[in-house]
Design a protein around this motif. Structure first.
Motif, PDB file in Angstrom:
ATOM      1  N   THR A 426       7.286  26.455   5.256  1.00  0.00           N
ATOM      2  CA  THR A 426       7.358  26.801   6.670  1.00  0.00           C
ATOM      3  C   THR A 426       6.688  28.153   6.947  1.00  0.00           C
ATOM      4  O   THR A 426       5.890  28.283   7.876  1.00  0.00           O
ATOM      5  CB  THR A 426       8.836  26.819   7.132  1.00  0.00           C
ATOM      6  N   ILE A 427       7.000  29.143   6.109  1.00  0.00           N
ATOM      7  CA  ILE A 427       6.431  30.479   6.315  1.00  0.00           C
ATOM      8  C   ILE A 427       4.904  30.444   6.219  1.00  0.00           C
ATOM      9  O   ILE A 427       4.200  31.063   7.023  1.00  0.00           O
ATOM     10  CB  ILE A 427       7.041  31.483   5.308  1.00  0.00           C
ATOM     11  N   LYS A 428       4.383  29.668   5.271  1.00  0.00           N
ATOM     12  CA  LYS A 428       2.925  29.556   5.130  1.00  0.00           C
ATOM     13  C   LYS A 428       2.289  29.041   6.413  1.00  0.00           C
ATOM     14  O   LYS A 428       1.269  29.548   6.882  1.00  0.00           O
ATOM     15  CB  LYS A 428       2.587  28.596   3.979  1.00  0.00           C
ATOM     16  N   LYS A 429       2.913  28.010   6.985  1.00  0.00           N
ATOM     17  CA  LYS A 429       2.346  27.416   8.206  1.00  0.00           C
ATOM     18  C   LYS A 429       2.491  28.357   9.405  1.00  0.00           C
ATOM     19  O   LYS A 429       1.588  28.468  10.233  1.00  0.00           O
ATOM     20  CB  LYS A 429       3.004  26.068   8.516  1.00  0.00           C
ATOM     21  N   ILE A 430       3.626  29.038   9.467  1.00  0.00           N
ATOM     22  CA  ILE A 430       3.822  29.989  10.576  1.00  0.00           C
ATOM     23  C   ILE A 430       2.707  31.036  10.524  1.00  0.00           C
ATOM     24  O   ILE A 430       2.091  31.367  11.537  1.00  0.00           O
ATOM     25  CB  ILE A 430       5.186  30.701  10.482  1.00  0.00           C
ATOM     26  N   CYS A 431       2.434  31.558   9.333  1.00  0.00           N
ATOM     27  CA  CYS A 431       1.426  32.611   9.197  1.00  0.00           C
ATOM     28  C   CYS A 431       0.024  32.082   9.466  1.00  0.00           C
ATOM     29  O   CYS A 431      -0.849  32.818   9.900  1.00  0.00           O
ATOM     30  CB  CYS A 431       1.537  33.252   7.818  1.00  0.00           C
ATOM     31  N   LYS A 432      -0.156  30.796   9.208  1.00  0.00           N
ATOM     32  CA  LYS A 432      -1.455  30.183   9.460  1.00  0.00           C
ATOM     33  C   LYS A 432      -1.795  30.154  10.954  1.00  0.00           C
ATOM     34  O   LYS A 432      -2.964  30.102  11.325  1.00  0.00           O
ATOM     35  CB  LYS A 432      -1.451  28.754   8.912  1.00  0.00           C
ATOM     36  N   THR A 433      -0.785  30.190  11.802  1.00  0.00           N
ATOM     37  CA  THR A 433      -1.054  30.192  13.246  1.00  0.00           C
ATOM     38  C   THR A 433      -1.719  31.517  13.658  1.00  0.00           C
ATOM     39  O   THR A 433      -2.315  31.600  14.713  1.00  0.00           O
ATOM     40  CB  THR A 433       0.251  30.043  14.069  1.00  0.00           C
ATOM     41  N   LYS A 434      -1.545  32.546  12.810  1.00  0.00           N
ATOM     42  CA  LYS A 434      -2.126  33.878  13.062  1.00  0.00           C
ATOM     43  C   LYS A 434      -1.704  34.466  14.406  1.00  0.00           C
ATOM     44  O   LYS A 434      -2.485  35.177  15.056  1.00  0.00           O
ATOM     45  CB  LYS A 434      -3.654  33.833  12.973  1.00  0.00           C
ATOM     46  N   VAL A 435      -0.519  34.141  14.837  1.00  0.00           N
ATOM     47  CA  VAL A 435       0.005  34.744  16.076  1.00  0.00           C
ATOM     48  C   VAL A 435       1.199  35.613  15.699  1.00  0.00           C
ATOM     49  O   VAL A 435       1.753  35.478  14.608  1.00  0.00           O
ATOM     50  CB  VAL A 435       0.422  33.668  17.113  1.00  0.00           C
ATOM     51  N   PRO A 436       1.601  36.524  16.597  1.00  0.00           N
ATOM     52  CA  PRO A 436       2.761  37.366  16.276  1.00  0.00           C
ATOM     53  C   PRO A 436       4.023  36.532  16.031  1.00  0.00           C
ATOM     54  O   PRO A 436       4.257  35.536  16.710  1.00  0.00           O
ATOM     55  CB  PRO A 436       2.922  38.220  17.535  1.00  0.00           C
TER      56      PRO A 436
END
Ligand code: ZN
Ligand code: ZN
Ligand code: ZN
Ligand code: ZN
Ligand code: ZN
Length: 502
Positions: A426-436
């Motif tokens: 989940t964290i990997k995908k969240i960071c992939k959005t590159k949004v705050p």
């Protein structure tokens, strides 16, 4: 201005604090010089009349003076109102019947208490079955005498074990308040000794200590006073619906770094604002902390927050009864404070999210005021229960967010869902959005651990270093998970903002 200042003098019991940063920010947002002067005066007036939760402690329950504007419209709207009475909350030194301060303890188990002999007699039938077992469990073997020897972690495990034993012998599961008898037992807060001579703080009437541990409670006493006040008001009045300030702004509102200041500003120091009791005020902060923390994070991390006309927010790992109800508050704190915002889209995602068994359109309907309705502004809500974010990320429903919210996630615990730790994906995908991404935690001690966890999985930049969240809930709850660090916790207490780099 002169007239208003006169009024300000009449207001009693107010805290006078000047928040320079707020004034400076307002100056920045206005180009017209005259307007700046007026805004400044307005701010000073508001700052003089800020009333915090402690000053509200003695006020009686406030009654709402108006209905929300949309209540009066002829149009029949289908929106959901969850009306239920709050459950009983057990506190070892508050009466089991009326929640007033106790003077009598149950002679047999010594675990529950009553305000008077009368209530003790009245409470016996409610308590009898459990009392027998509590007495057995607490006194047989090492029982509660073992508590002082345990480590903080073992103490937690031990209490859960005791609950299990009691449930097993009773052949039924305990209700939540019954579990609280064992989760927050009548022991000294420092050494956990269990004796009949425990004393209770005379000011808050809640925390207990033995002869040797009288000091150290002062730091928390005021918070316990709020906790006790809320419980008794809730017990007598049920849940309250705070009147939300109805202020449609002409230009985007820069948030001050303080909840009390913001509320004084939004309510323009109305009679309702001035007479709001401690319970209602805490409830207000509790239902507002989600949108306000989101808005605050956005103002820190999104450059175009003032002019944006469509905003997508992802809220991950949401708990239905906290994040997903009272959605109308988003209208007030987003559409009314950001005049350029036309569409707000809220997406709630989480494998553990449980929706109540009511038609989905009722859950997602957000009451809108006539002004927003007529200008076609919208709050669109969607729920994605039973879904991991990393699966949602690849689904057709995915819409790229402007900001992602992780409220009180407890990532560091690594216990995961169904025995599987799914946070890394989940964290990997969240960071992939590159949004705050705004991350909050219940305590100061947890947030650095959340940051370490995230940084061990993804490459991120820190936009806001962990700090106390000015828009945290101010409604205290007892702490079980890390009660060795702090006795009371608050939703969204600490805040950090990060952003994925890759
Ligand atoms: Zn009583
Ligand atoms: Zn008893
Ligand atoms: Zn002690
Ligand atoms: Zn106290
Ligand atoms: Zn509106």
């Amino acid at each position: 201005m002169g007239r208003r200042k006169k009024n300000a003098k009449k207001i009693s019991g107010v805290t006078q604090k000047i928040y320079e940063s707020n004034i400076k920010k307002t100056e920045k947002s206005n180009s017209d010089k005259k307007e700046i002067v007026e805004q400044k005066e307005e701010n000073i007036f508001i700052l003089k009349t800020v009333i915090d939760v402690y000053s509200r402690m003695k006020l009686p329950l406030v009654h709402s003076t108006q209905h929300r504007a949309s209540d009066d419209s002829d149009e029949e709207e289908d929106t959901l109102e969850l009306n239920f009475w709050p459950r009983f909350v057990f506190v070892s030194n508050l009466c089991l019947i009326c929640m007033e301060r106790s003077k009598e303890t149950c002679e047999s188990c010594g675990m529950v208490s009553y305000c008077t002999v009368k209530h003790k007699k009245e409470g016996w039938s409610k308590h009898r079955d459990l009392c027998k077992l509590l007495t057995e469990v607490c006194t047989t073997g090492e029982g509660l005498s073992l508590l002082p020897k345990l480590t903080a972690d073992d103490y937690r495990v031990y209490r859960l074990k005791l609950i299990e034993i009691v449930e097993c012998r009773l052949v039924r599961s305990l209700e939540l308040w019954e579990k609280e008898i064992l989760l927050y037992p009548r022991v000294c807060r420092s050494c956990r000794c269990f004796s009949k001579d425990l004393r209770c703080c005379s000011i808050c009437g809640i925390e207990l200590f033995c002869e040797n541990h009288k000091s150290g409670h002062e730091e928390w006493c005021r918070e316990f006073q709020v906790f006790g006040r809320i419980l008794i008001m809730q017990h007598k009045n049920g849940y309250v619906n705070p009147e939300i300030p109805d202020t449609i702004q002409k230009s985007p509102l820069y948030m001050p770094n303080n909840l009390d200041t913001l509320m004084a500003q939004l309510y323009s120091c109305s009679t309702y604002y001035r007479s709001m009791d401690c319970y209602t005020y805490c409830s207000l902060s509790h239902i507002s902390t989600i949108p306000l923390t989101t808005l605050y994070s956005m103002q820190i991390s999104c450059q175009d927050w003032e002019i944006i006309d469509t905003l997508v927010v992802h809220i991950i790992g949401a708990e239905f009864h906290f994040e997903c109800i009272n959605l109308y508050v988003w209208e007030t704190f987003f559409l009314h404070l950001l005049p350029n915002l036309k569409h707000l889209r809220l997406m709630f995602i989480g494998p553990e999210m449980r929706l109540p068994m009511v038609p989905l359109n009722l859950l997602t309907a957000v009451k809108m005021c006539p002004a927003c309705k007529s200008s076609n502004r919208r709050v669109k809500v969607s729920f994605h229960p039973g879904k991991f974010y990393h699966d949602f990320y690849h689904s057709e429903q995915f819409i790229k967010p402007h900001i992602v919210c992780l409220f009180n996630p407890g990532l560091y615990r690594e216990t995961g869902f169904d025995g599987r730790d799914t946070w890394p994906e989940t964290i990997k995908k969240i960071c992939k959005t590159k949004v705050p991404v705004c991350v909050t935690s219940y305590t100061k001690h947890e947030i650095p651990r959340e940051m370490i966890r995230i940084k061990s999985i993804a490459d991120v930049e820190t936009i806001l270093e962990p700090r106390k969240n000015p828009f945290a809930s101010i409604k205290p709850d007892r702490n079980f998970v890390s009660d060795d660090t702090v006795p009371l916790i608050y939703k969204n207490y600490y805040l950090a903002i990060i952003k994925g780099k890759s």
